[in-house]
Design an enzyme around this catalytic site. Structure first.
Site, short mmCIF file in Angstrom:
data_model
loop_
_atom_site.label_atom_id
_atom_site.label_comp_id
_atom_site.label_asym_id
_atom_site.label_seq_id
_atom_site.Cartn_x
_atom_site.Cartn_y
_atom_site.Cartn_z
CG HIS A 70 -1.89 -1.06 1.29
ND1 HIS A 70 -1.59 -2.34 1.69
CD2 HIS A 70 -3.21 -1.06 0.96
CE1 HIS A 70 -2.68 -3.08 1.61
NE2 HIS A 70 -3.68 -2.34 1.17
CG ASP A 93 25.62 2.25 -8.85
OD1 ASP A 93 25.98 1.63 -9.87
OD2 ASP A 93 25.25 3.44 -8.87
#
Length: 158
Positions: A77, A129
């Protein structure tokens, strides 16, 4: 198929209806980690990585990911989060291990475990990364729920 909460009567996926739940204060804490070599550790603590301040960028990425969890986890949600905090702690074993803790809070109808887990995970992925040019052999994880409070199922503590 009503016993499976994420499937409707026809057996198709659905988002669970939480409208009958009570609004409560909810908190979740998730942890992850990333194991790095000496060069990456030195770059991070001395802020000498050519891509910038690794922990500052990773922290912002984790916060953004926690906020966007419902966009990447199909049945989550969308939640109005009231707070997100990401903290770091170093441990030296054979290699350096960066421990990541993500705390997420809301007042709402459903919990924030997935937001905390997503925030911790993306924080670790961002460290990877930003430093992978030095070493692609880093190890991420484990990632797990540390604590959750609020809601009808009560508290959980690992």
């Amino acid at each position: 198929m009503n016993h499976l909460t994420h499937f409707n009567d026809e057996g198709h996926a659905r988002m669970v209806d939480v409208s009958d739940k009570n609004v409560t204060a909810r908190t979740a804490v998730a942890a992850s980690s990333i194991e790095v070599n000496d060069v990456i550790y030195d770059q991070i603590v001395n802020q000498s990585n050519r891509k910038g301040d690794v922990l500052a960028v990773a922290q912002v990425a984790g916060i953004m990911a926690a906020k966007d969890t419902s966009r990447i986890i199909p049945m989550c949600h969308p939640l109005a989060l009231s707070g997100i905090d990401i903290s770091f702690r170093w441990e030296k074993s054979e290699k350096y291990v960066l421990h990541i803790e993500c705390t997420v809070k809301t007042k709402g109808l459903t919990g924030v475990e997935m937001e905390a887990l997503t925030g911790a995970s993306v924080t670790a992925l961002t460290v990877y990364d930003m430093t992978k040019a030095v070493d692609k052999g880093m190890i991420i994880g484990p990632t797990y729920l540390v604590h959750k409070s609020g809601g009808k199922n009560g508290d959980f503590n690992r």
